[in-house]
Design a protein around this motif. Structure first.
Motif, mmCIF file in Angstrom:
data_model
loop_
_atom_site.group_PDB
_atom_site.id
_atom_site.type_symbol
_atom_site.label_atom_id
_atom_site.label_comp_id
_atom_site.label_asym_id
_atom_site.label_seq_id
_atom_site.Cartn_x
_atom_site.Cartn_y
_atom_site.Cartn_z
ATOM 1 N N THR A 174 77.800 11.414 -18.252
ATOM 2 C CA THR A 174 77.458 11.637 -19.423
ATOM 3 C C THR A 174 76.000 11.177 -19.344
ATOM 4 O OG1 THR A 174 79.631 11.238 -20.331
ATOM 5 C CG2 THR A 174 77.844 11.034 -21.858
ATOM 6 N N VAL A 175 75.173 12.009 -20.078
ATOM 7 C CA VAL A 175 73.785 11.234 -20.339
ATOM 8 C C VAL A 175 73.419 11.555 -21.656
ATOM 9 C CG1 VAL A 175 72.788 11.704 -17.962
ATOM 10 C CG2 VAL A 175 73.117 13.552 -19.367
ATOM 11 N N ARG A 176 72.430 10.656 -22.292
ATOM 12 C CA ARG A 176 71.957 10.876 -23.923
ATOM 13 C C ARG A 176 70.798 10.049 -23.774
ATOM 14 N NH1 ARG A 176 76.021 8.995 -26.360
ATOM 15 N NH2 ARG A 176 76.778 10.633 -27.843
ATOM 16 N N LYS A 177 69.557 10.627 -24.332
ATOM 17 C CA LYS A 177 68.237 10.083 -24.247
ATOM 18 C C LYS A 177 67.628 9.930 -23.259
ATOM 19 C CE LYS A 177 69.165 7.815 -28.921
ATOM 20 N NZ LYS A 177 69.230 6.768 -29.421
ATOM 21 N N THR A 178 67.980 10.832 -22.044
ATOM 22 C CA THR A 178 67.378 10.641 -20.746
ATOM 23 C C THR A 178 66.219 11.577 -20.660
ATOM 24 O OG1 THR A 178 69.146 12.111 -20.071
ATOM 25 C CG2 THR A 178 69.401 9.895 -19.734
ATOM 26 N N GLN A 179 66.022 12.521 -21.423
ATOM 27 C CA GLN A 179 64.908 13.502 -21.235
ATOM 28 C C GLN A 179 64.626 14.044 -19.819
ATOM 29 O OE1 GLN A 179 61.170 11.330 -22.816
ATOM 30 N NE2 GLN A 179 62.417 10.471 -24.622
ATOM 31 N N LEU A 180 65.577 14.515 -19.390
ATOM 32 C CA LEU A 180 65.808 14.977 -17.932
ATOM 33 C C LEU A 180 65.351 16.298 -17.918
ATOM 34 C CD1 LEU A 180 69.207 13.830 -16.718
ATOM 35 C CD2 LEU A 180 66.797 12.738 -16.040
ATOM 36 N N HIS A 181 64.909 17.027 -16.808
ATOM 37 C CA HIS A 181 64.621 18.191 -16.530
ATOM 38 C C HIS A 181 65.578 19.220 -15.701
ATOM 39 C CE1 HIS A 181 60.465 17.497 -18.489
ATOM 40 N NE2 HIS A 181 60.756 16.104 -18.001
ATOM 41 N N ALA A 182 64.983 20.398 -15.458
ATOM 42 C CA ALA A 182 65.873 21.183 -14.515
ATOM 43 C C ALA A 182 66.389 20.676 -13.195
ATOM 44 C CB ALA A 182 65.114 22.476 -14.473
ATOM 45 N N GLY A 183 65.703 19.747 -12.838
ATOM 46 C CA GLY A 183 65.864 19.221 -11.414
ATOM 47 C C GLY A 183 67.250 18.365 -11.520
ATOM 48 N N ALA A 184 67.554 17.727 -12.764
ATOM 49 C CA ALA A 184 68.499 17.076 -12.766
ATOM 50 C C ALA A 184 70.037 18.044 -12.742
ATOM 51 C CB ALA A 184 68.584 16.289 -14.256
ATOM 52 N N ILE A 185 69.744 19.028 -13.518
ATOM 53 C CA ILE A 185 70.859 20.141 -13.472
ATOM 54 C C ILE A 185 71.205 20.462 -11.757
ATOM 55 C CG2 ILE A 185 71.844 22.214 -14.122
ATOM 56 C CD1 ILE A 185 71.317 20.479 -16.537
ATOM 57 N N GLU A 186 70.154 20.695 -11.232
ATOM 58 C CA GLU A 186 70.360 20.859 -9.753
ATOM 59 C C GLU A 186 71.093 20.100 -8.952
ATOM 60 O OE1 GLU A 186 66.645 22.115 -8.021
ATOM 61 O OE2 GLU A 186 66.344 23.560 -9.449
ATOM 62 N N VAL A 187 71.252 18.626 -9.555
ATOM 63 C CA VAL A 187 71.686 17.692 -8.798
ATOM 64 C C VAL A 187 73.290 17.549 -9.263
ATOM 65 C CG1 VAL A 187 71.834 14.908 -8.830
ATOM 66 C CG2 VAL A 187 69.513 16.051 -8.496
ATOM 67 N N PHE A 188 73.542 17.544 -10.317
ATOM 68 C CA PHE A 188 74.733 17.756 -11.343
ATOM 69 C C PHE A 188 75.493 18.842 -10.570
ATOM 70 C CE2 PHE A 188 72.706 15.746 -15.396
ATOM 71 C CZ PHE A 188 73.104 14.602 -14.853
ATOM 72 N N GLU A 189 75.064 19.993 -10.193
ATOM 73 C CA GLU A 189 75.934 21.072 -9.866
ATOM 74 C C GLU A 189 76.344 20.845 -8.486
ATOM 75 O OE1 GLU A 189 72.857 24.433 -10.285
ATOM 76 O OE2 GLU A 189 71.952 23.922 -8.407
ATOM 77 N N ASP A 190 75.887 20.076 -7.656
ATOM 78 C CA ASP A 190 76.212 19.964 -6.289
ATOM 79 C C ASP A 190 77.100 18.721 -6.034
ATOM 80 O OD1 ASP A 190 75.008 22.166 -5.239
ATOM 81 O OD2 ASP A 190 73.141 21.158 -4.745
ATOM 82 N N LEU A 221 80.964 17.254 -17.460
ATOM 83 C CA LEU A 221 79.523 16.978 -17.854
ATOM 84 C C LEU A 221 79.265 17.233 -19.288
ATOM 85 C CD1 LEU A 221 76.598 16.436 -16.629
ATOM 86 C CD2 LEU A 221 76.363 19.002 -16.521
ATOM 87 N N LYS A 222 78.688 15.815 -19.894
ATOM 88 C CA LYS A 222 78.194 15.926 -21.360
ATOM 89 C C LYS A 222 76.710 15.495 -21.311
ATOM 90 C CE LYS A 222 82.730 14.108 -22.416
ATOM 91 N NZ LYS A 222 83.496 12.893 -23.391
ATOM 92 N N LEU A 223 75.950 16.795 -21.827
ATOM 93 C CA LEU A 223 74.584 16.551 -22.094
ATOM 94 C C LEU A 223 74.323 16.287 -23.577
ATOM 95 C CD1 LEU A 223 73.494 19.486 -20.003
ATOM 96 C CD2 LEU A 223 73.674 17.259 -19.260
ATOM 97 N N TYR A 224 74.187 14.908 -24.098
ATOM 98 C CA TYR A 224 74.008 14.674 -25.441
ATOM 99 C C TYR A 224 72.437 14.730 -25.927
ATOM 100 C CZ TYR A 224 78.978 13.003 -25.883
ATOM 101 O OH TYR A 224 80.275 13.053 -26.122
ATOM 102 N N HIS A 225 72.337 14.311 -27.213
ATOM 103 C CA HIS A 225 70.976 14.311 -27.696
ATOM 104 C C HIS A 225 69.742 13.740 -26.932
ATOM 105 C CE1 HIS A 225 68.045 14.237 -31.141
ATOM 106 N NE2 HIS A 225 67.839 12.837 -30.508
#
Length: 635
Positions: free
Chosen positions: A519-535, A542-546
């Motif tokens: 779960t992430v909130r207010k982290t201001q992540l970019h596409a690279g984070a999705i590439e980490v999560f997907e592996d 997976l919870k992508l909050y505000h």
């Protein structure tokens, strides 16, 4: 061939020997209430399990009135309508209960509202004495008789909870342990042993699941009303528990009351001749507005549950602090705002549940609570029907004075601790070598990050759940980037939650082979984070909050997120497109979406989600309230 009601695996194995496998296309249908037996019966790929559902309200009514009047077309008179609904509610869609109680009412010459209400209110005694219900009682009693001896006490303990009560796994397990039921088993903690017994009750259909995680783990359950009557009857017979009921009478079969539970929804009568000096467990429901007069006499209590009680005076709290044998105390969802300095007297206390209260700080005497295993604080608000979207209120958390935490060496759960300036407290956390669950809330603590990082390194082998929240609202507030410098990261985490600024995920996140929830909130992540999560190989949620993701596009690539079954995308401000490529998230079953405004390029590729069963769309409205649109997909 139909084999009805097989109870044990050994019974099936004995029968199976007589069934030749001659490939002539014959079929065998087995009914059982034990899930393990059902799985054993399925020895071939073409075998399958069908879980029989309870009857619908309409079908229940049809069966009920047909049993009483001989025809489903004959409806009761208006004065019987309300009591009929009450009886059917107790039956809970169970055909055996509906037929048995229907037969009982059909046998009565006087079909008045008063007579039917008497049956409804005294179903337990009817089960005991009425021959018409003997068959139903015998079938339900088999659930108790078939249990191995060591599980019978756990079974009887379910009588403690009143009708329709939702029993949560965690509190029940902790209560069992505090009662002294759970013994040691090689290689397993007491919590793991108790949870295995909870799962066995689910598998035996003794309890009905209410909330199930998407990994199949039952989080809460309920006991069927008719089954509860049987359990209460057995509990009284065995002198296991006693009850204060709606009839204002005390149900007790022996002189010594060991466990006392109030099953009343009315004002409690303040008189009873029974002695409560031997009571070890007391459960008081939220419906009772005043503490009973005998409360100060409960000096030998080990378990005290006052969850939801509307009014607890300081005198009551100080009285509780004199129960020196107490191991489990729940004040959850009460208006308690301060705990007495006498709290330190509870030196045997293992669980303190003060979630959803107004308590902000523990007294200094809490350093005497050296046996504490679970300190539970915080207030989460559920924003969707399915509880997939939750919000931790900023006022949550409790401050700990220096020197308190280090004396709680047995702590396994520390949820949620508020840290402002005490760097010493952060260092003390590193001394808790048995800590498995840690939720920390930070306010203005940049100078303390080094101490926290060092503590995380010391807990690498024990932590399984970690939640870090930065609550600062300032533009230049603290950052989570310091997590990249954890020398010995907690790689055994199964649950990880981050709230706060984060330029990029720490490098060690990709090594979390066991993490199932992120779960992430207010982290201001970019596409690279999705590439980490997907592996992440075992990621289920997976919870992508505000404000957790700031790029305008989220693309779920083919062949990725292979185990993900639940995805939450909640109020991402910059999102213009969400796309699911063919072959992406192949096991996704539930999708929760919420947007402050409609994405310009929309949501595409939903047709590629072959296992999707439910979409929950949370539309923004005034305040934090939301309207829900739920769709089900049959593919």
């Amino acid at each position: 061939m139909i084999l009805d009601d097989i109870w044990t695996i050994s019974a099936w194995e004995s029968i199976r020997c007589a069934l030749p496998e001659n490939k002539k296309g014959s079929r065998v249908i087995v009914t059982t209430r034990n899930e393990d037996v059902a799985k054993t019966c399925c020895s071939h790929p073409q075998d399958w399990i069908y879980k029989i559902q309870r009857l619908s309200d309409a079908t229940s009514r049809e069966l009920f009135f047909k049993k009483i009047f001989g025809s489903a077309d004959k409806l009761p008179t208006d004065n019987l309508e309300e009591v009929s609904n009450s009886i059917l509610k107790k039956c809970g869609g169970l055909p055996l209960a509906i037929e048995s109680i229907g037969s009982l009412l059909a046998s009565k010459i006087n079909r008045s509202k008063q007579e039917w209400q008497k049956v409804c209110d005294n179903l337990g005694s009817e089960l005991e004495s009425n021959p018409t219900l003997e068959g139903a009682k015998q079938v339900l009693t088999l659930s108790y008789d078939d249990l191995p001896y060591h599980l019978k006490a756990y079974f009887l303990y379910l009588s403690i909870f009143p009708e329709n009560y939702v029993i949560k796994r965690g509190p029940l397990v902790r209560r069992w342990i505090a009662e002294g039921f759970v013994g040691q088993r090689h290689g397993l903690s007491m919590e793991q042993v108790a949870e295995s017994y909870f799962d066995e009750f689910v598998a035996r259909s003794i309890v009905q699941p209410v909330r199930i995680d998407w990994n199949g783990k039952v989080r809460s359950c309920r006991v069927h009303d008719i089954m509860l009557e049987v359990i209460i009857s057995k509990s009284l017979e065995e002198n296991f528990a006693s009850f204060l009921c709606d009839s204002t009478s005390l149900l007790v079969s022996h002189d010594k009351i060991r466990r006392l539970s109030i099953h009343s929804s009315h004002k409690l009568v303040q008189t009873t001749s029974a002695s409560v000096s031997h009571v070890r467990s007391f459960t008081m429901p939220a419906s009772i507005e005043e503490v009973p007069f005998f409360f100060p006499q409960l000096r030998l209590l080990r378990v005290l549950d006052m969850q939801g009680c509307s009014y607890l005076s300081i005198n009551t709290l100080e009285c509780i602090c004199r129960f020196s044998q107490l191991k489990y105390l729940s004040l959850r969802n009460t208006k308690v705002c301060k705990l007495p300095r006498l709290l330190g007297n509870l030196k045997l206390l293992e669980t303190l549940d003060i979630r959803a209260t107004l308590v902000k700080k523990l007294p200094a005497s809490a350093k005497n609570l050296s046996c504490m295993k679970h300190l539970l604080v915080g207030h989460k608000e559920q924003l969707t029907r399915t509880a997939s979207v939750k919000y931790l209120k900023p006022c949550s958390g409790v401050e700990m004075a220096p020197g308190v935490v280090k004396n709680m060496a047995a702590l396994q759960s520390l949820v949620h601790i508020m840290v402002k300036e005490q760097s010493l407290v952060l260092r003390e956390i590193g001394l808790l070598q048995k800590l498995r669950k840690l939720n920390v809330l930070f306010r203005n603590v940049e100078v303390n990050w080094k101490a926290f990082v060092e503590s995380l390194g010391k807990l690498a082998s024990s932590l399984r759940s970690l939640s870090i929240h930065i609550l600062d609202e300032k533009e230049y507030s603290s950052s989570l980037d310091i997590l990249a410098y954890v020398e010995s990261p907690p790689l055994l985490l199964t649950n990880f939650s981050l709230t706060g600024k984060l330029k990029s995920l720490p490098p060690w996140i990709s090594s979390l082979r066991n993490v199932s929830r992120f779960t992430v909130r207010k982290t201001q992540l970019h596409a690279g984070a999705i590439e980490v999560f997907e592996d992440l190989p075992n990621l289920l949620y997976l919870k992508l909050y505000h404000n957790s993701y700031v790029d305008d596009r989220i693309v779920f690539r083919s062949g990725k997120f292979t185990k993900l079954c639940m995805l939450v995308i909640d109020n991402l401000e910059n999102t213009e497109m969400v796309h699911f490529e063919e072959g992406s998230v192949p096991n996704l079953e539930r999708l929760t979406l919420s947007f402050l405004r409609e994405p310009k390029d929309g949501i595409s590729g939903l047709q590629n989600l072959q296992k999707l069963r439910e979409i929950v769309s949370k539309k923004k409205s005034s305040g934090r309230s939301s309207s829900l649109v739920t769709s089900y997909y049959p593919w």
